[in-house]
Design a protein around this motif. Structure first.
Motif, short mmCIF file in Angstrom:
data_model
loop_
_atom_site.label_atom_id
_atom_site.label_comp_id
_atom_site.label_asym_id
_atom_site.label_seq_id
_atom_site.Cartn_x
_atom_site.Cartn_y
_atom_site.Cartn_z
N ASN A 182 0.81 -1.21 0.00
CA ASN A 182 0.00 0.00 0.00
C ASN A 182 0.85 1.27 0.00
O ASN A 182 0.39 2.33 0.43
CB ASN A 182 -0.93 0.00 1.22
N THR A 183 2.06 1.14 -0.47
CA THR A 183 2.92 2.31 -0.53
C THR A 183 3.74 2.26 -1.81
O THR A 183 3.56 1.40 -2.65
CB THR A 183 3.83 2.39 0.71
N THR A 226 22.26 6.94 0.64
CA THR A 226 23.18 5.95 0.08
C THR A 226 22.68 5.51 -1.29
O THR A 226 21.50 5.65 -1.61
CB THR A 226 23.28 4.71 0.99
N SER A 227 23.57 4.97 -2.09
CA SER A 227 23.21 4.52 -3.43
C SER A 227 22.17 3.40 -3.34
O SER A 227 22.31 2.46 -2.55
CB SER A 227 24.45 4.01 -4.16
N LEU A 228 21.12 3.52 -4.12
CA LEU A 228 20.05 2.53 -4.22
C LEU A 228 19.26 2.37 -2.92
O LEU A 228 18.56 1.37 -2.72
CB LEU A 228 20.61 1.16 -4.64
N ALA A 229 19.36 3.35 -2.02
CA ALA A 229 18.60 3.26 -0.76
C ALA A 229 17.11 3.38 -1.04
O ALA A 229 16.68 4.35 -1.68
CB ALA A 229 19.04 4.37 0.19
N PRO A 230 16.30 2.41 -0.59
CA PRO A 230 14.85 2.50 -0.83
C PRO A 230 14.22 3.56 0.07
O PRO A 230 14.49 3.61 1.27
CB PRO A 230 14.36 1.09 -0.48
N ILE A 231 13.38 4.39 -0.50
CA ILE A 231 12.69 5.43 0.25
C ILE A 231 11.19 5.23 0.05
O ILE A 231 10.70 5.27 -1.08
CB ILE A 231 13.09 6.84 -0.24
N LYS A 232 10.47 5.01 1.14
CA LYS A 232 9.02 4.84 1.04
C LYS A 232 8.34 6.21 0.97
O LYS A 232 8.60 7.08 1.81
CB LYS A 232 8.48 4.05 2.24
N VAL A 233 7.48 6.37 -0.02
CA VAL A 233 6.70 7.60 -0.16
C VAL A 233 5.23 7.22 -0.30
O VAL A 233 4.90 6.15 -0.79
CB VAL A 233 7.16 8.43 -1.38
N ASN A 234 4.35 8.09 0.17
CA ASN A 234 2.93 7.74 0.14
C ASN A 234 2.04 8.78 -0.52
O ASN A 234 0.81 8.67 -0.48
CB ASN A 234 2.42 7.45 1.56
N GLY A 235 2.65 9.79 -1.13
CA GLY A 235 1.85 10.80 -1.79
C GLY A 235 2.67 11.63 -2.76
O GLY A 235 3.88 11.79 -2.59
N ALA A 236 1.99 12.14 -3.79
CA ALA A 236 2.61 13.06 -4.74
C ALA A 236 1.83 14.36 -4.69
O ALA A 236 0.59 14.35 -4.74
CB ALA A 236 2.59 12.47 -6.15
N THR A 293 6.94 8.69 3.66
CA THR A 293 5.99 8.02 4.55
C THR A 293 6.38 8.16 6.01
O THR A 293 5.53 8.46 6.86
CB THR A 293 5.90 6.52 4.19
N ASN A 294 7.66 7.95 6.32
CA ASN A 294 8.10 7.90 7.71
C ASN A 294 8.94 9.11 8.12
O ASN A 294 9.67 9.68 7.31
CB ASN A 294 8.91 6.63 7.96
N HIS A 295 8.84 9.46 9.39
CA HIS A 295 9.60 10.58 9.94
C HIS A 295 11.03 10.19 10.28
O HIS A 295 11.85 11.06 10.56
CB HIS A 295 8.90 11.12 11.19
N TYR A 296 11.30 8.89 10.29
CA TYR A 296 12.66 8.40 10.54
C TYR A 296 13.17 7.72 9.28
O TYR A 296 12.47 6.93 8.66
CB TYR A 296 12.68 7.41 11.71
N ASP A 352 9.26 0.52 -6.91
CA ASP A 352 8.27 -0.53 -6.64
C ASP A 352 7.02 0.08 -6.03
O ASP A 352 7.02 1.22 -5.57
CB ASP A 352 8.87 -1.56 -5.67
N GLY A 353 5.94 -0.71 -6.03
CA GLY A 353 4.69 -0.27 -5.41
C GLY A 353 3.77 0.42 -6.39
O GLY A 353 3.98 0.42 -7.60
N LYS A 354 2.72 1.02 -5.86
CA LYS A 354 1.72 1.66 -6.70
C LYS A 354 2.22 2.99 -7.24
O LYS A 354 3.03 3.67 -6.61
CB LYS A 354 0.42 1.86 -5.91
N PHE A 355 1.74 3.36 -8.42
CA PHE A 355 2.06 4.66 -8.97
C PHE A 355 1.21 5.71 -8.26
O PHE A 355 0.03 5.48 -7.97
CB PHE A 355 1.81 4.70 -10.48
#
Length: 488
Positions: free
Chosen positions: A218-219, A249-259, A277-280, A317-320
């Motif tokens: 869901n993210t 860092t290179s290729l570090a995954p970052i979770k986002v939940n809105g545009a 998505t996260n504050h940390y 990855d995840g939903k657009f």
């Protein structure tokens, strides 16, 4: 007297440009058969996953039947639609963009056009231009006796002890990898309307489905573009808030939940940003990483409510994500005060905080999801207390609270008998407790130990330790099992 059916050959052009030439059975119906010969090209063609009748625009079939595996030339336009969630496909072995062929609705069903007043059901199509057509749900048939699976916290797959029978048909609506340890994530289908799953290897699917990562279902996950490790983080007002001395860092995954488009008054323009998505976040500590980026020291950093420019990252990855506003709306709403209705909506969401915090969804969510919700409420209170609020900021704060609330996903473990737990049920409870009480921030790294007596499973001892303080025990208390599990 029995009539003999005469079999004749017909050309590709005669039978709707179906590849290759096929046989026709007369007089009752036309059957277009597949071939075992290797196809030279599937461009501009549909490949069938099932025998399919040809229908007219009124939804009446013409008694012409196309065989499974047949290639059929289609009519219509291929267009990019990254937000499609059904009847889409990828191109060139990349999931960066989604594409669709023109869909025709006939009596509520989806069809593809293959000729003048000639259509076939989309449900019978396996591929378009050689690319697998993906559906948002399908029916699977169990191949052999198969275990029923449930998902514990942290995407862990566990069995319930029950089985599905050979030949049983199930409607499924998601496909993704589940953790079985040993660094293995085999695919499993989620059974629609239930809390259960079945291994993909144990079933035959009627249609194709997109394989997702259940852990981020869901993210959305992005990563900074190559050689852009110092891509800055921004506050809502456009201020750079990247923690000093840290980088991605290179290729570090970052979770986002809105545009969202944010208006920058100083630069006099609106740009598209992603909301983290996260504050940390885990970032490279440049002070302790003198050889960055070759060798890095990673720390958990508190960044607060932050955004990153869409132009600085790429989709992984995840939903657009569809922007919640437009560039022009961002500019216009930044220049006017929030409306009375927006203020009432915002205050109403704030007033519901106590009720939300008392819910199971909140209490049994991870620390990060609870924290995100609490901070969304606190940020809204802080902005309201400062006085004048723009319409743009009010709309964002409303979206942020609603999104954080929707991401709360706490739920009790379903068990057969609270007084007689199975090994997997105990493990699922342990994983849930760990997910609720473990956390890693910029100041502490907490994990928990759960001790349950086989003689009395109604309670257990919970011990919380701080790894950064030599595993010092910071609290020990007795907990009720019923606070984390319930009977089916």
């Amino acid at each position: 007297m029995k009539l003999k059916q005469k079999i004749v050959l017909t050309s590709v052009a005669t039978l709707l440009a179906v590849s290759p030439a096929v046989g026709m059975i007369q007089p009752s119906q036309t059957v277009l058969a597949a071939t075992n010969k290797r196809q030279i090209s599937q461009k501009d063609k549909l490949k069938l996953n099932h025998n399919a009748y040809i229908y007219n625009k009124k939804g009446k079939h013409t008694k012409k039947l196309l065989r499974k595996g047949t290639l059929v030339k289609y009519q219509g336009k291929i267009s990019q639609n990254d937000f499609a969630d059904n009847l889409y496909f990828y191109q060139n072995y990349s999931n960066a963009h989604r594409y669709q062929l023109t869909i025709t609705k006939i009596k509520g069903a989806d069809y593809f056009k293959i000729g003048k007043n000639q259509y076939i059901k989309a449900a019978n199509v396996d591929a378009i231009d050689g690319n697998k057509l993906l559906f948002n749900q399908t029916t699977v048939t169990v191949k052999t006796k198969a275990p029923q699976i449930f998902m514990a916290s942290k995407n862990r797959a566990l069995t319930t002890g029950k089985y599905y029978k050979k030949g049983q048909k199930l409607v499924v609506d998601q496909l993704g990898g589940m953790d079985v340890l040993a660094n293995s994530f085999p695919n499993a289908y989620h059974i629609k309307g239930t809390d259960y799953y079945i291994w993909a290897r144990d079933v035959t699917a009627r249609q194709n489905m997109d394989s997702i990562n259940y852990d981020v279902r869901n993210t959305t996950v992005v990563e900074v573009k190559r050689d852009n490790s110092k891509a800055p983080l921004y506050a809502f007002n456009g201020e750079v808030i990247t923690p000093k001395g840290f980088a991605w860092t290179s290729l570090a995954p970052i979770k986002v939940n809105g545009a969202i488009y944010l208006w920058n008054e100083q630069e006099n323009k609106a740009e598209l940003y992603y909301h983290l998505t996260n504050h940390y976040q885990k970032m490279a500590n440049l002070k302790t990483s003198p050889s960055f980026p070759e060798v890095v020291k990673i720390n958990t950093v508190k960044i607060g409510d932050a955004f990153i420019k869409a132009s600085d990252v790429k989709y992984v990855d995840g939903k657009f994500l569809k922007p919640i506003n437009s560039a022009s709306q961002a500019e216009d709403n930044a220049k006017i005060a929030m409306s009375e209705s927006e203020e009432l909506d915002l205050k109403d969401l704030i007033n519901k905080q106590i009720a939300v915090q008392g819910s199971i969804k909140y209490k049994l969510s991870s620390f990060y999801k609870r924290y995100n919700y609490d901070q969304a409420i606190d940020d809204a209170k802080s902005v309201l207390n400062k006085g004048t609020v723009s319409a743009a900021q009010a709309q964002y704060l409303i979206w942020n609270i609603k999104t954080a609330k929707d991401e709360l996903d706490g739920a009790k473990v379903k068990v057969g008998n609270l007084n007689k737990l199975t090994q997997n049920e105990r493990l699922a409870i342990e994983l849930l407790v760990s997910n609720v009480y473990s956390k890693e921030t910029d100041t502490e790294s907490l994990y928990c130990q759960m001790t349950m007596s086989e003689a009395d499973e109604s309670v257990f001892e919970l011990s919380i330790e701080n790894e950064r303080d030599h595993n010092k025990v910071i609290s020990t208390k007795m907990m009720k099992t019923s606070d984390f599990a319930e009977e089916r």
